[in-house]
Design a protein around this motif. Sequence first.
Motif, PDB file in Angstrom:
ATOM      1  N   MET A   1       0.850  -1.162   0.000  1.00 33.72           N
ATOM      2  CA  MET A   1       0.000   0.000   0.000  1.00 33.72           C
ATOM      3  C   MET A   1       0.900   1.230   0.000  1.00 33.72           C
ATOM      4  O   MET A   1       1.789   1.345   0.826  1.00 33.72           O
ATOM      5  N   ASP A   2       0.644   2.128  -0.883  1.00 29.53           N
ATOM      6  CA  ASP A   2       1.437   3.345  -0.997  1.00 29.53           C
ATOM      7  C   ASP A   2       0.621   4.529  -0.502  1.00 29.53           C
ATOM      8  O   ASP A   2      -0.363   4.926  -1.117  1.00 29.53           O
ATOM      9  N   GLU A   3       1.025   5.061   0.658  1.00 33.30           N
ATOM     10  CA  GLU A   3       0.360   6.215   1.270  1.00 33.30           C
ATOM     11  C   GLU A   3      -1.160   6.040   1.351  1.00 33.30           C
ATOM     12  O   GLU A   3      -1.922   6.860   0.838  1.00 33.30           O
ATOM     13  N   PRO A   4      -1.638   4.992   2.008  1.00 31.88           N
ATOM     14  CA  PRO A   4      -3.077   4.723   2.007  1.00 31.88           C
ATOM     15  C   PRO A   4      -3.919   5.770   2.726  1.00 31.88           C
ATOM     16  O   PRO A   4      -5.108   5.894   2.458  1.00 31.88           O
ATOM     17  N   ALA A   5      -3.315   6.546   3.625  1.00 33.48           N
ATOM     18  CA  ALA A   5      -4.102   7.513   4.388  1.00 33.48           C
ATOM     19  C   ALA A   5      -3.881   8.953   3.932  1.00 33.48           C
ATOM     20  O   ALA A   5      -4.377   9.879   4.557  1.00 33.48           O
ATOM     21  N   SER A   6      -3.160   9.136   2.838  1.00 33.86           N
ATOM     22  CA  SER A   6      -2.906  10.506   2.400  1.00 33.86           C
ATOM     23  C   SER A   6      -4.199  11.166   1.932  1.00 33.86           C
ATOM     24  O   SER A   6      -5.071  10.525   1.353  1.00 33.86           O
ATOM     25  N   SER A   7      -4.339  12.424   2.245  1.00 32.99           N
ATOM     26  CA  SER A   7      -5.491  13.241   1.839  1.00 32.99           C
ATOM     27  C   SER A   7      -6.813  12.780   2.430  1.00 32.99           C
ATOM     28  O   SER A   7      -7.871  13.063   1.867  1.00 32.99           O
ATOM     29  N   LEU A   8      -6.771  12.068   3.551  1.00 32.28           N
ATOM     30  CA  LEU A   8      -8.005  11.634   4.204  1.00 32.28           C
ATOM     31  C   LEU A   8      -8.257  12.467   5.452  1.00 32.28           C
ATOM     32  O   LEU A   8      -7.322  12.938   6.103  1.00 32.28           O
TER      33      LEU A   8
ATOM     34  N   GLN B   1       3.932   9.281   6.531  1.00 26.54           N
ATOM     35  CA  GLN B   1       3.148   9.713   7.683  1.00 26.54           C
ATOM     36  C   GLN B   1       3.564   8.923   8.914  1.00 26.54           C
ATOM     37  O   GLN B   1       3.398   7.697   8.973  1.00 26.54           O
ATOM     38  N   ALA B   2       4.090   9.633   9.899  1.00 26.10           N
ATOM     39  CA  ALA B   2       4.602   8.988  11.099  1.00 26.10           C
ATOM     40  C   ALA B   2       3.537   8.164  11.805  1.00 26.10           C
ATOM     41  O   ALA B   2       3.827   7.079  12.308  1.00 26.10           O
ATOM     42  N   LYS B   3       2.317   8.643  11.848  1.00 21.87           N
ATOM     43  CA  LYS B   3       1.256   7.932  12.562  1.00 21.87           C
ATOM     44  C   LYS B   3       1.027   6.534  11.985  1.00 21.87           C
ATOM     45  O   LYS B   3       0.749   5.588  12.724  1.00 21.87           O
ATOM     46  N   SER B   4       1.168   6.383  10.692  1.00 25.07           N
ATOM     47  CA  SER B   4       0.977   5.071  10.055  1.00 25.07           C
ATOM     48  C   SER B   4       2.037   4.068  10.485  1.00 25.07           C
ATOM     49  O   SER B   4       1.792   2.863  10.491  1.00 25.07           O
ATOM     50  N   LEU B   5       3.214   4.551  10.843  1.00 28.37           N
ATOM     51  CA  LEU B   5       4.308   3.655  11.215  1.00 28.37           C
ATOM     52  C   LEU B   5       4.035   2.907  12.514  1.00 28.37           C
ATOM     53  O   LEU B   5       4.611   1.847  12.750  1.00 28.37           O
ATOM     54  N   GLU B   6       3.163   3.438  13.351  1.00 31.11           N
ATOM     55  CA  GLU B   6       2.840   2.782  14.608  1.00 31.11           C
ATOM     56  C   GLU B   6       2.123   1.446  14.379  1.00 31.11           C
ATOM     57  O   GLU B   6       2.064   0.614  15.274  1.00 31.11           O
ATOM     58  N   LEU B   7       1.595   1.241  13.192  1.00 30.51           N
ATOM     59  CA  LEU B   7       0.818   0.032  12.887  1.00 30.51           C
ATOM     60  C   LEU B   7       1.664  -1.124  12.368  1.00 30.51           C
ATOM     61  O   LEU B   7       1.163  -2.233  12.234  1.00 30.51           O
TER      62      LEU B   7
ATOM     63  N   SER C   1      11.773   5.513  16.741  1.00 28.14           N
ATOM     64  CA  SER C   1      11.146   6.830  16.922  1.00 28.14           C
ATOM     65  C   SER C   1      11.633   7.553  18.168  1.00 28.14           C
ATOM     66  O   SER C   1      11.397   8.753  18.318  1.00 28.14           O
ATOM     67  N   THR C   2      12.307   6.860  19.064  1.00 25.83           N
ATOM     68  CA  THR C   2      12.796   7.494  20.288  1.00 25.83           C
ATOM     69  C   THR C   2      14.308   7.678  20.295  1.00 25.83           C
ATOM     70  O   THR C   2      14.857   8.179  21.267  1.00 25.83           O
ATOM     71  N   ARG C   3      14.951   7.284  19.226  1.00 27.23           N
ATOM     72  CA  ARG C   3      16.404   7.426  19.118  1.00 27.23           C
ATOM     73  C   ARG C   3      16.718   8.640  18.250  1.00 27.23           C
ATOM     74  O   ARG C   3      16.569   8.584  17.026  1.00 27.23           O
ATOM     75  N   PRO C   4      17.118   9.757  18.847  1.00 28.13           N
ATOM     76  CA  PRO C   4      17.305  11.002  18.086  1.00 28.13           C
ATOM     77  C   PRO C   4      18.265  10.898  16.904  1.00 28.13           C
ATOM     78  O   PRO C   4      18.127  11.635  15.937  1.00 28.13           O
ATOM     79  N   ASN C   5      19.225   9.983  16.949  1.00 28.21           N
ATOM     80  CA  ASN C   5      20.187   9.870  15.859  1.00 28.21           C
ATOM     81  C   ASN C   5      19.773   8.854  14.805  1.00 28.21           C
ATOM     82  O   ASN C   5      20.551   8.533  13.910  1.00 28.21           O
ATOM     83  N   SER C   6      18.547   8.346  14.885  1.00 23.54           N
ATOM     84  CA  SER C   6      18.098   7.363  13.894  1.00 23.54           C
ATOM     85  C   SER C   6      17.815   8.044  12.555  1.00 23.54           C
ATOM     86  O   SER C   6      17.470   9.227  12.498  1.00 23.54           O
ATOM     87  N   GLU C   7      17.957   7.298  11.497  1.00 21.31           N
ATOM     88  CA  GLU C   7      17.630   7.805  10.166  1.00 21.31           C
ATOM     89  C   GLU C   7      16.146   8.140  10.065  1.00 21.31           C
ATOM     90  O   GLU C   7      15.758   9.098   9.410  1.00 21.31           O
ATOM     91  N   LEU C   8      15.319   7.343  10.728  1.00 21.16           N
ATOM     92  CA  LEU C   8      13.884   7.601  10.715  1.00 21.16           C
ATOM     93  C   LEU C   8      13.583   8.979  11.293  1.00 21.16           C
ATOM     94  O   LEU C   8      12.812   9.750  10.705  1.00 21.16           O
ATOM     95  N   CYS C   9      14.189   9.329  12.420  1.00 21.18           N
ATOM     96  CA  CYS C   9      13.964  10.645  13.035  1.00 21.18           C
ATOM     97  C   CYS C   9      14.577  11.765  12.200  1.00 21.18           C
ATOM     98  O   CYS C   9      14.064  12.881  12.204  1.00 21.18           O
ATOM     99  N   ARG C  10      15.633  11.471  11.495  1.00 20.51           N
ATOM    100  CA  ARG C  10      16.208  12.484  10.611  1.00 20.51           C
ATOM    101  C   ARG C  10      15.224  12.811   9.486  1.00 20.51           C
ATOM    102  O   ARG C  10      15.032  13.973   9.130  1.00 20.51           O
TER     103      ARG C  10
END
Length: 85
Positions: A1-8, A41-47, A69-78
């Motif tokens: 699924m590519d960006e399933p919640a975009s524009s909703l 979308q960060a919120k989608s990553l929680e799933l 998401s809690t590691r400040p030096n992670s690529e995801l947080c960057r």
Amino acid sequence: MDEPASSLDSEGETAVSDALRACREFDHDGQGRALLLITHQAKSLELVDQIVVLENGAIVETGVYKELSTRPNSELCRLMPELLQ
């Protein structure tokens, strides 16, 4: 699924989240389903069970949401600085 919640709106996002959770459930034979979710979308990553961060087509980081998401030096947080707020 590519960006399933975009524009909703929030109701649509909730419906998509519920559908994603339902897809993850095991069937009557105990078989799970694989689902690939592409999102900015960060919120989608929680799933998701596993996050794979790509840069220029190469994997630069893998892990679970709670860790990355809690590691400040992670690529995801960057890439998603809103996670650190």
